[in-house]
Design a protein around this motif. Structure first.
Motif, short mmCIF file in Angstrom:
data_model
loop_
_atom_site.label_atom_id
_atom_site.label_comp_id
_atom_site.label_asym_id
_atom_site.label_seq_id
_atom_site.Cartn_x
_atom_site.Cartn_y
_atom_site.Cartn_z
N VAL A 1 0.84 -1.19 0.00
CA VAL A 1 0.00 0.00 0.00
C VAL A 1 0.88 1.25 0.00
CG1 VAL A 1 -1.82 1.24 1.23
CG2 VAL A 1 -1.75 -1.27 1.30
N CYS A 2 0.62 2.14 -0.97
CA CYS A 2 1.37 3.40 -1.06
C CYS A 2 0.96 4.36 0.05
CB CYS A 2 1.09 4.10 -2.39
SG CYS A 2 1.82 3.33 -3.83
N GLY A 3 1.91 5.22 0.42
CA GLY A 3 1.57 6.37 1.22
C GLY A 3 1.00 7.48 0.35
N ILE A 4 0.53 8.53 1.00
CA ILE A 4 0.00 9.68 0.27
C ILE A 4 1.10 10.71 0.05
CG2 ILE A 4 -1.66 11.59 0.36
CD1 ILE A 4 -3.41 9.79 2.17
N ASN A 5 1.88 10.96 1.09
CA ASN A 5 2.93 11.98 1.04
C ASN A 5 4.27 11.38 0.63
OD1 ASN A 5 1.51 14.40 2.19
ND2 ASN A 5 1.15 12.97 3.89
N PRO A 6 5.24 12.24 0.26
CA PRO A 6 6.59 11.73 0.02
C PRO A 6 7.09 10.94 1.23
CG PRO A 6 6.41 14.02 -0.67
CD PRO A 6 5.13 13.69 0.03
N ASP B 1 2.71 -8.69 -5.24
CA ASP B 1 1.84 -9.10 -6.35
C ASP B 1 1.02 -7.94 -6.89
OD1 ASP B 1 2.40 -11.98 -6.40
OD2 ASP B 1 1.49 -11.97 -4.40
N ILE B 2 0.75 -6.95 -6.04
CA ILE B 2 -0.06 -5.80 -6.47
C ILE B 2 0.23 -4.62 -5.56
CG2 ILE B 2 -2.07 -6.40 -5.04
CD1 ILE B 2 -3.83 -5.49 -7.46
N VAL B 3 0.10 -3.42 -6.12
CA VAL B 3 0.30 -2.18 -5.37
C VAL B 3 -1.04 -1.46 -5.28
CG1 VAL B 3 1.42 0.08 -5.37
CG2 VAL B 3 2.69 -1.95 -6.13
N VAL B 4 -1.36 -0.96 -4.09
CA VAL B 4 -2.53 -0.11 -3.89
C VAL B 4 -2.08 1.34 -3.97
CG1 VAL B 4 -4.36 0.59 -2.31
CG2 VAL B 4 -3.69 -1.83 -2.44
N ALA B 5 -2.49 2.04 -5.03
CA ALA B 5 -2.13 3.45 -5.22
C ALA B 5 -3.23 4.34 -4.67
CB ALA B 5 -1.91 3.76 -6.70
N MET B 6 -2.84 5.49 -4.16
CA MET B 6 -3.81 6.37 -3.52
C MET B 6 -4.56 7.25 -4.52
SD MET B 6 -3.92 5.79 -0.29
CE MET B 6 -3.47 4.06 -0.39
N TYR B 7 -3.92 7.59 -5.64
CA TYR B 7 -4.57 8.49 -6.59
C TYR B 7 -4.08 8.18 -8.00
CZ TYR B 7 -0.22 11.03 -5.53
OH TYR B 7 1.09 11.36 -5.31
#
Length: 334
Positions: A210-215, A265-271
């Motif tokens: 899961v990606c973060g939102i900020n840098p 296996d997969i990335v959850v992107a925020m936007y």
């Protein structure tokens, strides 16, 4: 009639773009008929015109909805459920309200056929969002139309490319609105959709990042205003509590490299751009767009209408062919 191959409804998309061309170029490969029964949903006269763009010798045959059960799908003949919505001299490469409305009707028809189990999956050629809205349909794109017309509230866009799959928490909204829309429940639901989709595809306990939102995923509050702690972490923890193999939030600048390397296996992107950018770096002809969470199967090319090259016969068909393969892979087995 079809011999136990999934019937894939290919919507023509915006007829002023490259959709008709890439459909004909794709269906010039016998493989597409070996794995599926392809039915184009669009305008026969537009396909006939596109034959001259790509030097095609395929035969276009118009069929009605009532005749679908009797269609024999054979290589060399393209069957088109002809909605007869557009003139044969529709300008190529220009925004047209008529083409936008027709693109909506092609998709609406495909959705109805899928609901009635007359087709097994939908594969969409690109539409133009400006033309769609000028044609009277106030949707950001295909995904939102599909969700609305199937009464689906819990859905997400998944992009699939070689060595990388990405699913999105938000998509077609501005970045400020996207951050506002992200919340723990939405993050949890998208993680769960990713988990269920990959398990159905045969991946046991898929590894989900899961990606973060900020840098730097906020770096413990150094960047942003605690968005990760407030909006992301509770959703990840809820998924983990259910036994889902999810980790994060992780810094997006290194996460996609790790995913391509095989760590996840997969990335959850925020936007939108956070997820789309890495996929498109891998090649515009390589990505496939899959809407997950729907009661029907829908795949799509991951490129636009390409008005600048429409009518020139040079548009690449590889993404549509891969979208067809994915539609066949995901379609209910007979």
């Amino acid at each position: 009639m079809n011999q136990n191959k999934p019937v894939v409804g290919i919507t023509m998309g915006d007829a002023a773009g490259v959709g008709p061309e890439i459909i004909l170029k794709s269906l010039a490969y016998e493989e597409m008929y070996q794995i599926s029964a392809p039915l184009v949903i669009g305008d026969s006269k537009i396909l006939e015109r596109a034959k001259s763009f790509v030097n095609s010798e395929l035969v276009i045959k118009s069929v009605s909805a009532e005749e679908l059960d009797q269609v024999s799908y054979q290589f060399g003949t393209v069957h088109c459920l002809d909605l007869n919505l557009l003139p044969s001299d529709l300008p190529v490469g220009q925004v047209s309200p008529d083409a936008g409305h027709a693109a909506f009707e092609y998709l609406r028809t495909a959705i109805e056929l899928a609901k009635e189990q007359k087709i097994d999956a939908i594969c969409t050629a690109p539409l133009n969002k400006e033309a769609l809205q000028k044609g009277g349909h106030k949707y950001p794109g295909h995904t939102e139309i599909l969700a609305d017309l199937t009464d689906t509230e819990d859905f997400s866009m998944m992009l699939s490319a070689p060595n990388l799959k990405v699913i999105h928490v938000t998509t077609h909204v501005g970045i400020i609105d996207a951050v506002k829309m992200i919340n723990p429940e939405r993050v949890y639901h998208v993680i769960k959709l990713a988990h269920e989709t990959l398990e159905k595809a045969g991946i046991s306990s898929p590894k989900i990042a899961v990606c973060g939102i900020n840098p730097h995923a906020g770096e413990s509050g150094l960047f942003g205003y605690g968005e990760e702690e407030e909006k992301v972490i509770p959703g990840v923890e809820k998924a983990q509590a259910e036994g889902i193999n999810a980790v994060g939030p992780l810094p997006a600048d290194t996460l996609f490299f790790r995913a391509v390397r095989g760590d996840f296996d997969i990335v959850v992107a925020m936007y939108h751009d956070q997820g789309h950018g890495p996929v498109k770096v891998l090649g515009l002809d390589a990505g496939v767009n899959i809407t997950v969470g729907l009661p029907i199967i829908r795949t799509s090319v991951d490129h636009g209408t390409a008005f600048d090259i429409a009518g020139k016969g040079i548009a690449d068909e590889k993404s549509l062919m891969e979208a067809m393969r994915q539609a066949v892979e995901l379609a209910p087995k007979k």
